[in-house]
Design an enzyme around this catalytic site. Sequence first.
Site, PDB file in Angstrom:
ATOM      1  N   ARG A  71      -0.462   4.319   6.721  1.00 40.87           N
ATOM      2  CA  ARG A  71      -1.434   4.179   7.687  1.00 40.87           C
ATOM      3  C   ARG A  71      -0.981   3.825   9.146  1.00 40.87           C
ATOM      4  O   ARG A  71      -0.157   2.789   9.328  1.00 40.87           O
ATOM      5  CB  ARG A  71      -2.327   3.105   7.176  1.00 40.87           C
ATOM      6  CG  ARG A  71      -3.122   3.099   5.974  1.00 40.87           C
ATOM      7  CD  ARG A  71      -4.084   1.602   5.628  1.00 40.87           C
ATOM      8  NE  ARG A  71      -3.166   0.797   4.867  1.00 40.87           N
ATOM      9  CZ  ARG A  71      -3.788   0.015   3.992  1.00 40.87           C
ATOM     10  NH1 ARG A  71      -5.167   0.018   3.643  1.00 40.87           N
ATOM     11  NH2 ARG A  71      -3.126  -0.884   3.455  1.00 40.87           N
ATOM     12  N   HIS A 113       7.835  -0.378  -4.569  1.00 39.57           N
ATOM     13  CA  HIS A 113       8.257  -0.818  -3.310  1.00 39.57           C
ATOM     14  C   HIS A 113       8.315  -2.394  -2.732  1.00 39.57           C
ATOM     15  O   HIS A 113       9.519  -2.700  -2.286  1.00 39.57           O
ATOM     16  CB  HIS A 113       6.905  -0.130  -2.341  1.00 39.57           C
ATOM     17  CG  HIS A 113       7.300  -0.462  -0.863  1.00 39.57           C
ATOM     18  ND1 HIS A 113       6.308  -0.529   0.170  1.00 39.57           N
ATOM     19  CD2 HIS A 113       8.579  -0.580  -0.157  1.00 39.57           C
ATOM     20  CE1 HIS A 113       6.831  -0.400   1.363  1.00 39.57           C
ATOM     21  NE2 HIS A 113       8.218  -0.533   1.277  1.00 39.57           N
ATOM     22  N   ASP A 123       0.099  -3.844   5.854  1.00 40.76           N
ATOM     23  CA  ASP A 123      -0.370  -3.363   6.942  1.00 40.76           C
ATOM     24  C   ASP A 123      -1.717  -3.174   7.356  1.00 40.76           C
ATOM     25  O   ASP A 123      -2.146  -2.435   8.302  1.00 40.76           O
ATOM     26  CB  ASP A 123       0.216  -1.716   7.110  1.00 40.76           C
ATOM     27  CG  ASP A 123      -0.377  -0.793   5.804  1.00 40.76           C
ATOM     28  OD1 ASP A 123      -1.007  -1.844   5.083  1.00 40.76           O
ATOM     29  OD2 ASP A 123      -0.147   0.171   5.745  1.00 40.76           O
ATOM     30  N   ASP A 124      -2.756  -4.064   6.757  1.00 41.47           N
ATOM     31  CA  ASP A 124      -3.882  -3.979   7.326  1.00 41.47           C
ATOM     32  C   ASP A 124      -4.420  -5.470   7.184  1.00 41.47           C
ATOM     33  O   ASP A 124      -5.764  -5.699   7.470  1.00 41.47           O
ATOM     34  CB  ASP A 124      -4.701  -3.375   6.059  1.00 41.47           C
ATOM     35  CG  ASP A 124      -4.775  -4.272   4.682  1.00 41.47           C
ATOM     36  OD1 ASP A 124      -3.797  -4.946   4.580  1.00 41.47           O
ATOM     37  OD2 ASP A 124      -5.530  -3.966   3.863  1.00 41.47           O
ATOM     38  N   SER A 155      -6.477  -0.836  -3.752  1.00 39.62           N
ATOM     39  CA  SER A 155      -7.706  -1.557  -4.383  1.00 39.62           C
ATOM     40  C   SER A 155      -9.016  -1.949  -3.527  1.00 39.62           C
ATOM     41  O   SER A 155      -9.791  -2.349  -4.224  1.00 39.62           O
ATOM     42  CB  SER A 155      -7.124  -2.803  -4.925  1.00 39.62           C
ATOM     43  OG  SER A 155      -6.897  -3.672  -3.764  1.00 39.62           O
ATOM     44  N   ASP A 211       7.193   2.662   2.759  1.00 39.29           N
ATOM     45  CA  ASP A 211       7.025   3.680   1.615  1.00 39.29           C
ATOM     46  C   ASP A 211       6.582   4.914   1.948  1.00 39.29           C
ATOM     47  O   ASP A 211       6.106   5.102   3.109  1.00 39.29           O
ATOM     48  CB  ASP A 211       6.676   2.910   0.488  1.00 39.29           C
ATOM     49  CG  ASP A 211       6.859   3.597  -1.051  1.00 39.29           C
ATOM     50  OD1 ASP A 211       7.731   4.185  -1.114  1.00 39.29           O
ATOM     51  OD2 ASP A 211       6.205   3.136  -2.039  1.00 39.29           O
ATOM     52  N   ASP A 251       0.376  -8.478  -8.550  1.00 37.25           N
ATOM     53  CA  ASP A 251      -0.299  -9.987  -8.220  1.00 37.25           C
ATOM     54  C   ASP A 251      -0.899 -10.372  -9.334  1.00 37.25           C
ATOM     55  O   ASP A 251      -0.901 -11.826  -9.628  1.00 37.25           O
ATOM     56  CB  ASP A 251      -1.155  -9.673  -7.066  1.00 37.25           C
ATOM     57  CG  ASP A 251      -2.047  -8.553  -7.212  1.00 37.25           C
ATOM     58  OD1 ASP A 251      -2.184  -7.930  -8.091  1.00 37.25           O
ATOM     59  OD2 ASP A 251      -3.082  -8.466  -6.469  1.00 37.25           O
TER      60      ASP A 251
END
Length: 426
Positions: free
Chosen positions: A95, A170, A192-193, A301, A122, A270
């Site tokens: 992204r 990763h 990254d979000d 997800s 990654d 998680d």
Amino acid sequence: MRRKHLVGVGVVIFLTWNLLMYYMLVSKNPGKIGGVSVKDQLRNLQGDIERQLSHNSELLQQLQKLDEEIRRTTTPRPIRAEDTIIPILLIACDRTTVSRSLDLLIKYNPNKKRFPIIVSQDCGHKPTADVIQRYVGEYGIQHIKHPNTSEIPLPWPQKKFQGYYKLSRHYKWALNQVFHTFNYSAVIIVEDDLDISPDFYEYFSATFPVLHQDPSLWCVSAWNDNGKVGMVSEEADLLYRTDFFPGLGWMMERSMWIEIGPKWPEAFWDDWMRHPDQRKGRACIRPEICRTSTFGKKGVSKGLFYEKHLKFIKLNDKFVPFTKTDLSYLSKEKYDPYFAKLVDNTPEVSVAEAMSGRRSNMKALKILYSTKEEFKSTAKKLGIMDDFKAGVPRVAYKGVVSFMYKGQRIYLTPPPNWTGYDVKWS
Ligand SMILES: *[C@@H]1O[C@H](CO)[C@@H](O)[C@H](O)[C@H]1NC(C)=O
Ligand SMILES: *[C@@H]1O[C@H](CO)[C@@H](O)[C@H](O)[C@H]1NC(C)=O
Ligand SMILES: *[C@@H]1O[C@H](CO)[C@@H](O)[C@H](O)[C@H]1NC(C)=O
């Protein structure tokens, strides 16, 4: 352990010495009765005993010195928050909007030596790599690339979870880089979000010593799963302990990675963290108002979850000077009695009564739940998350879920005979 062992050996040597001396004195004297008067014998004996006593007190002093020495070298010195370098590990893939996360991480970073930024990428996506590379030149961030971007062979039913497998692989590689290649002693992990709040660094900086000193804590998270607009109070400085691992901007220490890294799962890391085998009864610190929020819809997800839930999360916009406040109340020994009393002293009402607003003059209300169904039905009515992971409701501490409903604090609480989470609740 080692200290106790050494002191134990010291005590055994000390006792053995006394026994030996006693034995020698007794065996030296009986034969001598002929010729020497009883008075002389007594005087000799007295002298022997006095010498022995002074010798013993010397031995005792040496033992105490040894004990102090061991104590000094094995007790961790209290860490000053400013002393530990805590890198930010940003997990990236394909992204290009990673720049939005990076811009805020750089903007609010108070000290890039103390909080160096590492982007681990990654997927080998060239446009994203180019974006990240710009920040390497301009801001001195570090860009590392996961060398293994191969497809993971999966049998058909799991094939659709390829993304989760790659993410887990990763994470494992990136965390090994942080702790085993770069040797850092702690890390803050973001994706990254994520947007961050102005006091993101301040929050982690101040909670680090608490995490470090309390073995019943295993993480600090920036996330409140019920942190939607209208469901949190205005108290930006309010922090909690939680039994639920929240993720989404979280810090752990090296010792934790050494414990869980070797058994890191192939996917769904998680939820794996939330299992009792990993969590081992430990808690995380979490804020009332989130210090991260997610802006991305595209992800392994988050599509539907984003539209239904994540986009309503309130990101804190005030700067709380946490490092100048005393956070020791978050340690288990202080927090547990305080929290139990707080909930105990709150008046109990039914869901209907809480919703009616008839008790809106009270600062806080308590609603009990005894079964999974009761929890879910109450959660739905009041608009909080109603799911469980390994039997733990989101944000719960000791079974208690704390949130705001129409400006009033609610504690959704198990009955007094509660003995722990039931992993069968899902
Ligand atoms: C890459 O990952 C796959 C699956 O996780 C693994 O089987 C393979 O050995 C890895 N390759 C390297 C070079 O590490
Ligand atoms: C990290 O520590 C290991 C052993 O603990 C050492 O071999 C390695 O050189 C260290 N790396 C760095 C970058 O300090
Ligand atoms: C705990 O108390 C509730 C009522 O408050 C009761 O329904 C339940 O059976 C009790 N559970 C145990 C394990 O005693």
